[in-house]
Motif scaffolding. Structure first.
Motif, mmCIF file in Angstrom:
data_model
loop_
_atom_site.group_PDB
_atom_site.id
_atom_site.type_symbol
_atom_site.label_atom_id
_atom_site.label_comp_id
_atom_site.label_asym_id
_atom_site.label_seq_id
_atom_site.Cartn_x
_atom_site.Cartn_y
_atom_site.Cartn_z
ATOM 1 N N ASN A 17 0.796 -1.227 0.000
ATOM 2 C CA ASN A 17 0.000 0.000 0.000
ATOM 3 C C ASN A 17 0.829 1.278 0.000
ATOM 4 O O ASN A 17 0.467 2.263 -0.648
ATOM 5 C CB ASN A 17 -0.967 0.013 1.185
ATOM 6 N N TYR A 18 1.928 1.271 0.719
ATOM 7 C CA TYR A 18 2.699 2.508 0.803
ATOM 8 C C TYR A 18 3.534 2.721 -0.449
ATOM 9 O O TYR A 18 3.765 3.865 -0.866
ATOM 10 C CB TYR A 18 3.523 2.516 2.093
ATOM 11 N N GLN A 19 3.949 1.655 -1.102
ATOM 12 C CA GLN A 19 4.586 1.804 -2.413
ATOM 13 C C GLN A 19 3.588 2.357 -3.435
ATOM 14 O O GLN A 19 3.927 3.218 -4.249
ATOM 15 C CB GLN A 19 5.149 0.462 -2.896
ATOM 16 N N HIS A 20 2.354 1.867 -3.373
ATOM 17 C CA HIS A 20 1.313 2.404 -4.252
ATOM 18 C C HIS A 20 1.127 3.904 -4.017
ATOM 19 O O HIS A 20 1.041 4.689 -4.973
ATOM 20 C CB HIS A 20 -0.013 1.689 -4.005
ATOM 21 N N ALA A 21 1.033 4.298 -2.758
ATOM 22 C CA ALA A 21 0.798 5.705 -2.445
ATOM 23 C C ALA A 21 1.939 6.584 -2.949
ATOM 24 O O ALA A 21 1.707 7.658 -3.532
ATOM 25 C CB ALA A 21 0.612 5.885 -0.940
ATOM 26 N N LEU A 22 3.171 6.154 -2.735
ATOM 27 C CA LEU A 22 4.313 6.934 -3.171
ATOM 28 C C LEU A 22 4.369 7.010 -4.701
ATOM 29 O O LEU A 22 4.672 8.073 -5.270
ATOM 30 C CB LEU A 22 5.600 6.326 -2.624
ATOM 31 N N ALA A 23 4.066 5.909 -5.381
ATOM 32 C CA ALA A 23 4.071 5.920 -6.842
ATOM 33 C C ALA A 23 3.017 6.884 -7.386
ATOM 34 O O ALA A 23 3.267 7.627 -8.349
ATOM 35 C CB ALA A 23 3.848 4.511 -7.380
#
Length: 220
Positions: A17-23
């Motif tokens: 989820n946090y990789q998604h948010a940063l991307a």
């Protein structure tokens, strides 16, 4: 009683989820749009077809929606090697399958990403079916993904296992109950308000509490 366990993949079985948010943040910045990252996080679990409008509005979707989704892919893929399954993910799906449930790993993610996550989990060895963006016309919070998951295995009655409010909302539209885990960063109160009838801190805690719930045994 259910015969099918529908496991969300992103944020539930694998820690994305946090990789998604940063991307997404980096994608928006390419177009001089600077949403707060916490607002993006609150939308993770929606599909990209809904997220741009939810974060930046209809005008941005009309002007840049497809370009933003392409930019998100470019920003997300370099982080794929960082992503790992959550503790207990494989043990949980093995146990649920051993109890006689049809097992569907449900994602509206891009096919290449889903296949990467299946490999991380060894999911092809245990799942009866899985889904990708190729299988649905509309993503969460629309219920298409849940319906397709049941159809792929001829399931009569399902249980959704997810990490976001959008999982619970989508499943609720088809009267499919949701068990939620807090791996996506949503609070227990938020998940329950969205429709989850049980909430656990982790996959390990869920595994420890399978007996006495809808995943105790299958109706098959």
């Amino acid at each position: 009683m259910a015969d099918t366990a529908i496991f969300d993949v992103d944020g539930t079985l694998v820690d994305t989820n946090y990789q998604h948010a940063l991307a997404w943040y980096r994608a928006f910045r390419r177009y001089d749009i600077t949403p707060a990252v916490w607002r993006i996080h609150r939308a993770i679990g929606m599909g990209g077809d809904n997220l741009v409008t939810a974060i930046a509005g209809e005008d941005v979707e009309k002007a840049h929606g497809d370009e933003l989704r392409a930019a998100w892919t470019e920003e997300f893929e370099p982080m794929l090697d960082e992503i790992q399954p959550f503790e207990g993910a494989r043990a949980l799906i093995d146990e649920v399958a051993s109890r006689g449930f049809r097992l569907v790993l449900a994602s509206s993610g891009q096919k290449a990403h889903v296949e990467h996550f299946l490999d991380l989990l060894g999911g092809r060895e245990v799942a009866d079916a899985w889904t990708t963006s190729d299988d649905v016309d509309a993503t969460k919070p629309q219920p298409d993904l849940v319906g397709v998951a049941l159809q792929k295995v001829d399931g009569a009655s399902g249980v959704m296992i997810g990490d976001s409010v959008w999982d619970a909302v989508a499943a609720g539209k088809l009267d499919v109950p949701t068990i939620a885990v807090r791996t996506g960063g949503f609070s227990e109160a938020e998940l329950r308000e969205a429709g989850a009838f049980r909430v656990y801190e982790s996959l390990v805690e869920l595994h420890e509490n399978l007996d006495g719930g809808p995943l105790a045994r299958s109706t098959r």
